[in-house]
Scaffold this motif. Structure first.
Motif, short mmCIF file in Angstrom:
data_model
loop_
_atom_site.label_atom_id
_atom_site.label_comp_id
_atom_site.label_asym_id
_atom_site.label_seq_id
_atom_site.Cartn_x
_atom_site.Cartn_y
_atom_site.Cartn_z
N VAL A 7 -36.07 -4.69 16.43
CA VAL A 7 -36.56 -5.48 17.57
C VAL A 7 -35.58 -5.32 18.73
O VAL A 7 -34.39 -5.61 18.60
CB VAL A 7 -36.73 -6.96 17.17
N ALA A 8 -36.10 -4.85 19.88
CA ALA A 8 -35.23 -4.45 20.98
C ALA A 8 -35.84 -4.81 22.34
O ALA A 8 -36.97 -5.28 22.44
CB ALA A 8 -35.00 -2.93 20.91
N VAL A 9 -35.06 -4.56 23.37
CA VAL A 9 -35.52 -4.71 24.76
C VAL A 9 -34.90 -3.56 25.55
O VAL A 9 -33.82 -3.07 25.21
CB VAL A 9 -35.10 -6.09 25.33
N ILE A 10 -35.58 -3.12 26.61
CA ILE A 10 -35.00 -2.10 27.50
C ILE A 10 -34.01 -2.82 28.41
O ILE A 10 -34.36 -3.79 29.08
CB ILE A 10 -36.09 -1.37 28.31
N ASN A 11 -32.79 -2.34 28.44
CA ASN A 11 -31.71 -3.09 29.08
C ASN A 11 -31.99 -3.44 30.54
O ASN A 11 -31.76 -4.57 30.97
CB ASN A 11 -30.38 -2.32 28.97
N ILE A 34 -30.98 -2.32 21.28
CA ILE A 34 -31.31 -2.26 22.70
C ILE A 34 -31.70 -0.83 23.06
O ILE A 34 -31.22 0.14 22.44
CB ILE A 34 -30.12 -2.77 23.56
N GLU A 35 -32.60 -0.70 24.03
CA GLU A 35 -33.03 0.63 24.50
C GLU A 35 -32.39 0.88 25.86
O GLU A 35 -32.40 0.00 26.73
CB GLU A 35 -34.56 0.65 24.61
N LEU A 36 -31.83 2.05 26.06
CA LEU A 36 -31.08 2.35 27.29
C LEU A 36 -31.89 3.18 28.28
O LEU A 36 -32.42 4.24 27.93
CB LEU A 36 -29.79 3.10 26.96
N HIS A 218 -43.34 0.69 22.55
CA HIS A 218 -43.03 -0.16 23.69
C HIS A 218 -43.98 -1.35 23.72
O HIS A 218 -45.18 -1.19 23.51
CB HIS A 218 -43.19 0.62 25.00
N CYS A 219 -43.43 -2.53 24.02
CA CYS A 219 -44.21 -3.76 24.01
C CYS A 219 -44.28 -4.38 25.40
O CYS A 219 -43.27 -4.81 25.96
CB CYS A 219 -43.57 -4.76 23.06
N LYS A 220 -45.48 -4.34 25.96
CA LYS A 220 -45.77 -5.09 27.19
C LYS A 220 -47.24 -5.45 27.14
O LYS A 220 -48.00 -4.91 26.34
CB LYS A 220 -45.43 -4.28 28.43
N ASP A 221 -47.65 -6.40 27.97
CA ASP A 221 -49.04 -6.84 27.94
C ASP A 221 -49.69 -6.57 29.29
O ASP A 221 -48.99 -6.44 30.31
CB ASP A 221 -49.12 -8.33 27.58
N SER A 260 -39.90 -2.35 21.15
CA SER A 260 -38.98 -2.56 22.25
C SER A 260 -39.70 -3.18 23.45
O SER A 260 -40.66 -2.62 23.96
CB SER A 260 -38.36 -1.20 22.64
N LEU A 261 -39.22 -4.33 23.87
CA LEU A 261 -39.85 -5.05 25.00
C LEU A 261 -39.59 -4.31 26.31
O LEU A 261 -38.44 -4.11 26.70
CB LEU A 261 -39.30 -6.48 25.06
N GLU A 262 -40.68 -3.92 26.97
CA GLU A 262 -40.59 -3.27 28.29
C GLU A 262 -41.36 -4.17 29.27
O GLU A 262 -42.50 -3.89 29.62
CB GLU A 262 -41.21 -1.87 28.24
#
Length: 292
Positions: A7-11, A34-36, A218-221, A260-262
Motif C-alpha cells: 500500500v503506497a502513495v506517489i510522493n 512509496i512511489e517516486l 494506480h488508485c484514483k477515482d 499506489s494512491l495517485e
C-alpha cells in the motif's frame, strides 16, 4: 499496515517537499511503501548524486521502501507519425525529454531503480494517435527492445494505461501485452485512466487482462462531469469506480504488488489535504475488500 498489497502513495501527490511527503505517508497514513515521481520541483530523472543521497536518507528515516520509479519513459510523440493532439504544449511533471533522448531516459530510470532498491520502472506507450495501426508493429518492437534491456539489469518495465497515450484501456493493454510477451514487461493497471476513455474498469476492463502480467496498480477515482460526457477526478470512494470489487479481485487473484494512491483530485484545496481525504476513502475501500 497488514495487507497482501504494497500500500503506497506517489510522493509528489502530497508535496514537492520530499521530507514532508515521506513523513505524511509513513507517520500519518501508516504506509511502508512509496512511489517516486518528482521532488523539490525536479523530475526524479534530473536529481543529482547529492539529492539522491538525501532522498535515500529521508526514506530510511521514515522506514519507507520504494515500489517503483514513476519514469516519463516513452511519453513522447512517435517519430514519423502525425503529431498527437495529446502532445503537451509544455512539460509535465518537470519532464521535457525528446524521443531521441529515450534511450538515456531508460538507462537513467534503471540506474535510479538500482539506487532506490526497486525492480520496477513505470513507462508509457507514446502520445495517442487517431490511427496507431500503421505504427503499432514498430512501437511494439521498441517496447520489446526496452524490456530486453531492462531484463539484463533485472528490472521490470510496467506499462501504464494512460488516456492520452496509445495504451489507454484494458482492451488496448491486453493487445500490447499479447504482442510483447516479455516477462520483463508488465502492466501498471490504472482503472481511473481507463474510465476516462469510457471503459468500465471493473469488472469489464479487468476481466480482459492477463492477471499474471499486472505488476503495479494506480488508485484514483473519476466522476462524470455535469455534461454527462467527460470525466473529472474524484477522491477515492467518491467516484464511479468499483474499487472495493477491484481490490477484492486483485486479492483473489493473488496479486501482491503495489496499490499506489495517485490522487490527481485537488478538491480539498492543497495537494496534501486532497491526498489525505483520498487516502481516507481508499483505506475504507481496502478494509471493505478485506485487504487491510
Amino acid at each position: 499496515m497488514n495487507s497482501p498489497f504494497r500500500v503506497a502513495v506517489i510522493n509528489d501527490e502530497i508535496s514537492q517537499d520530499f521530507g514532508r511527503a515521506c513523513e505524511v505517508a509513513s507517520q500519518e497514513f501508516g504506509m511502508a511503501w512509496i512511489e517516486l515521481r518528482g521532488m523539490w520541483n525536479k523530475n526524479l530523472l534530473k536529481l543529482d548524486a547529492k539529492e539522491i543521497e538525501e532522498a535515500r536518507r529521508i526514506l530510511e528515516k521514515n522506514k519507507l521502501r520504494v515500489t517503483d520509479i514513476a519514469s516519463p519513459l516513452f511519453k513522447v510523440d512517435w517519430p514519423g507519425a502525425p503529431r498527437s493532439k495529446f502532445s503537451p504544449k509544455h512539460d509535465q511533471f518537470n519532464a521535457d525529454f525528446t524521443f531521441e533522448q529515450q534511450d538515456e531516459v531508460l538507462d537513467r530510470s534503471i540506474e535510479l531503480a538500482k539506487a532506490f532498491h526497486t525492480d520496477r520502472v513505470r513507462f508509457f506507450d507514446f502520445w495517442r494517435l487517431d490511427d496507431q495501426a500503421p505504427y503499432r508493429p514498430a512501437m511494439n518492437e521498441k517496447l520489446r527492445n526496452a524490456a530486453e534491456k531492462a531484463a539484463k539489469k533485472d528490472v521490470i518495465l510496467i506499462l501504464e494505461n494512460e488516456a492520452a497515450c496509445n495504451t489507454a484501456t484494458a482492451a488496448e493493454a491486453a493487445k500490447v501485452l499479447s504482442a510483447v510477451s516479455s516477462p520483463n514487461l508488465m502492466l501498471n493497471w490504472d482503472p481511473g485512466n481507463a474510465a476516462e476513455r469510457d471503459e468500465k474498469p471493473y469488472p469489464d476492463g479487468y476481466n480482459l487482462l492477463p492477471k499474471d502480467r499486472i505488476g503495479h496498480c494506480h488508485c484514483k477515482d473519476a466522476a462524470k462531469k455535469p455534461d454527462g460526457k467527460s470525466y473529472e477526478w474524484a477522491a477515492m470512494g467518491r467516484g464511479i469506480i468499483d474499487w472495493v470489487g477491484q481490490f477484492k479481485a486483485l486479492k483473489r487473484n493473488g496479486y501482491h504488488f503495489a496499490v499506489s494512491l495517485e490522487t490527481h483530485w485537488r478538491g480539498a484545496g492543497t495537494p496534501e489535504e486532497s491526498t489525505r481525504q483520498s487516502w481516507a476513502g481508499m483505506k475504507k475501500q481496502l478494509q471493505e475488500a478485506g485487504a487491510i
